[in-house]
Design a protein around this motif. Structure first.
Motif, PDB file in Angstrom:
ATOM      1  N   LYS A   1       0.830  -1.213   0.000  1.00 19.18           N
ATOM      2  CA  LYS A   1       0.000   0.000   0.000  1.00 19.18           C
ATOM      3  C   LYS A   1       0.860   1.257   0.000  1.00 19.18           C
ATOM      4  N   HIS A   2       2.035   1.183   0.626  1.00 21.86           N
ATOM      5  CA  HIS A   2       2.944   2.329   0.649  1.00 21.86           C
ATOM      6  C   HIS A   2       3.630   2.495  -0.706  1.00 21.86           C
ATOM      7  N   ILE A   3       4.017   1.388  -1.308  1.00 17.00           N
ATOM      8  CA  ILE A   3       4.659   1.441  -2.623  1.00 17.00           C
ATOM      9  C   ILE A   3       3.688   1.977  -3.673  1.00 17.00           C
ATOM     10  N   LYS A   4       2.430   1.594  -3.591  1.00 19.48           N
ATOM     11  CA  LYS A   4       1.437   2.073  -4.564  1.00 19.48           C
ATOM     12  C   LYS A   4       1.299   3.585  -4.518  1.00 19.48           C
TER      13      LYS A   4
ATOM     14  N   ASN B   1      13.077   3.155   0.272  1.00 17.77           N
ATOM     15  CA  ASN B   1      12.254   2.437   1.247  1.00 17.77           C
ATOM     16  C   ASN B   1      10.793   2.830   1.042  1.00 17.77           C
ATOM     17  N   PRO B   2       9.883   1.868   1.107  1.00 13.51           N
ATOM     18  CA  PRO B   2       8.465   2.179   0.878  1.00 13.51           C
ATOM     19  C   PRO B   2       7.886   3.191   1.865  1.00 13.51           C
ATOM     20  N   ASP B   3       8.554   3.378   3.002  1.00 12.06           N
ATOM     21  CA  ASP B   3       8.032   4.289   4.023  1.00 12.06           C
ATOM     22  C   ASP B   3       8.647   5.683   3.933  1.00 12.06           C
ATOM     23  N   CYS B   4       9.024   6.096   2.713  1.00 19.18           N
ATOM     24  CA  CYS B   4       9.598   7.425   2.501  1.00 19.18           C
ATOM     25  C   CYS B   4       8.602   8.372   1.844  1.00 19.18           C
ATOM     26  N   LYS B   5       8.729   9.658   2.204  1.00 20.53           N
ATOM     27  CA  LYS B   5       7.955  10.723   1.559  1.00 20.53           C
ATOM     28  C   LYS B   5       8.950  11.761   1.063  1.00 20.53           C
ATOM     29  N   PHE B   6       8.742  12.235  -0.177  1.00 22.08           N
ATOM     30  CA  PHE B   6       9.752  13.102  -0.768  1.00 22.08           C
ATOM     31  C   PHE B   6       9.181  13.897  -1.938  1.00 22.08           C
TER      32      PHE B   6
ATOM     33  N   VAL C   1      23.458   4.662   4.469  1.00 21.43           N
ATOM     34  CA  VAL C   1      22.424   3.646   4.643  1.00 21.43           C
ATOM     35  C   VAL C   1      21.497   3.647   3.425  1.00 21.43           C
ATOM     36  N   GLY C   2      20.764   2.551   3.256  1.00 17.25           N
ATOM     37  CA  GLY C   2      20.008   2.347   2.026  1.00 17.25           C
ATOM     38  C   GLY C   2      18.590   2.870   2.024  1.00 17.25           C
ATOM     39  N   THR C   3      18.256   3.783   2.930  1.00 15.77           N
ATOM     40  CA  THR C   3      16.886   4.282   3.020  1.00 15.77           C
ATOM     41  C   THR C   3      16.439   4.959   1.732  1.00 15.77           C
ATOM     42  N   PHE C   4      17.275   5.848   1.218  1.00 14.92           N
ATOM     43  CA  PHE C   4      17.000   6.574  -0.026  1.00 14.92           C
ATOM     44  C   PHE C   4      18.353   6.784  -0.684  1.00 14.92           C
ATOM     45  N   LEU C   5      18.807   5.779  -1.382  1.00 12.46           N
ATOM     46  CA  LEU C   5      20.209   5.709  -1.815  1.00 12.46           C
ATOM     47  C   LEU C   5      20.291   5.602  -3.330  1.00 12.46           C
TER      48      LEU C   5
ATOM     49  N   VAL D   1       9.728   5.609   9.912  1.00 15.67           N
ATOM     50  CA  VAL D   1      10.682   4.556  10.237  1.00 15.67           C
ATOM     51  C   VAL D   1      10.021   3.244  10.635  1.00 15.67           C
ATOM     52  N   GLY D   2      10.551   2.157  10.051  1.00 13.67           N
ATOM     53  CA  GLY D   2      10.287   0.824  10.573  1.00 13.67           C
ATOM     54  C   GLY D   2       8.939   0.225  10.280  1.00 13.67           C
ATOM     55  N   ILE D   3       8.354   0.519   9.110  1.00 12.65           N
ATOM     56  CA  ILE D   3       7.068  -0.102   8.780  1.00 12.65           C
ATOM     57  C   ILE D   3       7.180  -1.621   8.787  1.00 12.65           C
ATOM     58  N   THR D   4       8.240  -2.128   8.176  1.00 15.77           N
ATOM     59  CA  THR D   4       8.423  -3.584   8.145  1.00 15.77           C
ATOM     60  C   THR D   4       8.650  -4.134   9.541  1.00 15.77           C
ATOM     61  N   ARG D   5       9.464  -3.433  10.341  1.00 16.51           N
ATOM     62  CA  ARG D   5       9.728  -3.917  11.692  1.00 16.51           C
ATOM     63  C   ARG D   5       8.467  -3.924  12.543  1.00 16.51           C
ATOM     64  N   LYS D   6       7.548  -2.975  12.273  1.00 20.36           N
ATOM     65  CA  LYS D   6       6.295  -2.946  13.013  1.00 20.36           C
ATOM     66  C   LYS D   6       5.441  -4.161  12.676  1.00 20.36           C
ATOM     67  N   ILE D   7       5.592  -4.648  11.450  1.00 19.91           N
ATOM     68  CA  ILE D   7       4.792  -5.786  11.007  1.00 19.91           C
ATOM     69  C   ILE D   7       5.382  -7.101  11.505  1.00 19.91           C
ATOM     70  N   LYS D   8       6.680  -7.244  11.375  1.00 23.19           N
ATOM     71  CA  LYS D   8       7.383  -8.484  11.742  1.00 23.19           C
ATOM     72  C   LYS D   8       8.515  -8.149  12.706  1.00 23.19           C
ATOM     73  N   ASN D   9       8.181  -7.614  13.869  1.00 26.31           N
ATOM     74  CA  ASN D   9       9.176  -6.972  14.720  1.00 26.31           C
ATOM     75  C   ASN D   9      10.255  -7.932  15.209  1.00 26.31           C
ATOM     76  N   SER D  10       9.878  -9.063  15.806  1.00 24.02           N
ATOM     77  CA  SER D  10      10.879  -9.980  16.357  1.00 24.02           C
ATOM     78  C   SER D  10      11.787 -10.512  15.263  1.00 24.02           C
ATOM     79  N   PHE D  11      11.187 -10.902  14.141  1.00 26.71           N
ATOM     80  CA  PHE D  11      11.943 -11.404  12.997  1.00 26.71           C
ATOM     81  C   PHE D  11      12.934 -10.352  12.513  1.00 26.71           C
ATOM     82  N   ALA D  12      12.460  -9.115  12.341  1.00 27.98           N
ATOM     83  CA  ALA D  12      13.292  -8.046  11.808  1.00 27.98           C
ATOM     84  C   ALA D  12      14.433  -7.701  12.766  1.00 27.98           C
TER      85      ALA D  12
END
Length: 279
Positions: free
Chosen positions: A13-16, A76-81, A158-162, A211-222
């Motif tokens: 949904k963020h990528i879209k 990163n899908p969680d970026c605004k620019f 870092v690879g956030t917006f690289l 920050v951390g959309i993926t970590r919020k979804i799969k926190n322990s794994f991430a």
């Protein structure tokens, strides 16, 4: 011109939203789907569906090889620019032959979210954003918060917006696929430095990072993968840490236990307001 790469892991949904922003630009868009049940379906872009989550670095490596342009932008899908940021990064890279990669300033919740690291001094790694020593002034040095210039040559990005050059990326061997995600960008930065290439942080360009959309979804794994990657990065690139690897492994296991406890009790680490803390 520019090939823009997204790695999707439960962030469609963020990528879209970002695809909508970029639809009128002359960019090549490549999406690597690492989450089979959260795929993106668009006719106008390249989409590669993986049967399982192969990790961030491996996904980028495969996507880069499919790119038609030499200038690659990881977002990163969680970026605004603002789209003009992409053109500014592109022009800077194109006009500087020995520069491999470039990144804008990253902010999150109106706070600076450092996107560069000093990585040639291995002991500064203990003063990162989430370290127990993160309130030390050495954190300011490690995270380049001691540099306020508009253009700063740095040791690691870092690879956030690289944005980087594909030909050099492939020459360097791409991301080391031992890193599932996290630290693959710093590892690549270190190899680029050793090969004589330069990296720059452009502080006059700003990107917002949720920050951390993926970590919020799969926190322990991430968090587990993050800790493991940092451990691998340290023993791979620094002889002193290779010698100390048994002790680092104990620290890694202890850190993993702390993460499990944090998750169990929903405890959150206090972050620094980087814009004000070191003034």
């Amino acid at each position: 011109m520019v090939s823009v790469i997204f790695v999707n892991f439960w962030t469609s949904k963020h990528i879209k939203k970002l695809l909508e922003k970029l639809k009128n630009e002359n960019f090549e868009i490549i999406v690597w789907n690492n989450s089979k049940e959260d795929e993106i379906l668009e006719d106008s872009i390249k989409i590669i569906n993986s049967s399982y989550n192969i990790g961030f670095g491996p996904a980028v490596n495969r996507a880069v090889k499919l790119a038609n342009f030499n200038y690659i932008l990881l977002i990163n899908p969680d970026c605004k620019f603002d789209v003009k940021v992409i053109y500014e990064l592109y022009n800077f890279l194109r006009n500087n032959e020995k520069v491999f990669a470039v990144s804008p300033k990253i902010i999150s919740n109106n706070k600076i979210w450092p996107s560069a690291r000093r990585i040639t001094n291995p002991f500064l790694l203990f003063f990162g954003r989430r370290s127990i020593f993160r309130f030390s002034k050495l954190s300011k040095k490690f995270l380049y918060l001691d540099k306020n210039d508009k253009i700063v040559e740095v040791e690691g990005l870092v690879g956030t917006f690289l944005m980087f050059k594909k030909d050099i990326f492939l020459k360097l061997g791409g991301f080391d696929e031992k890193f599932f995600f996290y630290a693959e960008d710093l590892d690549l930065s270190l190899r680029a430095l050793k090969s004589g290439y330069k990296l720059f942080l452009l502080n006059y360009l700003v990107v917002e990072h949720d920050v951390g959309i993926t970590r919020k979804i799969k926190n322990s794994f991430a968090e587990f993968k993050r800790a493991k990657s940092l451990f691998l990065f340290m023993i791979k690139n620094y002889f002193i840490f290779k010698l100390l690897s048994p002790f680092l492994l104990v620290g890694f296991l202890y850190y993993t236990l702390i993460l499990m406890i944090r998750e169990l009790f929903n405890f959150k680490i206090k972050d620094i307001d980087f814009a004000n803390h070191f003034q």
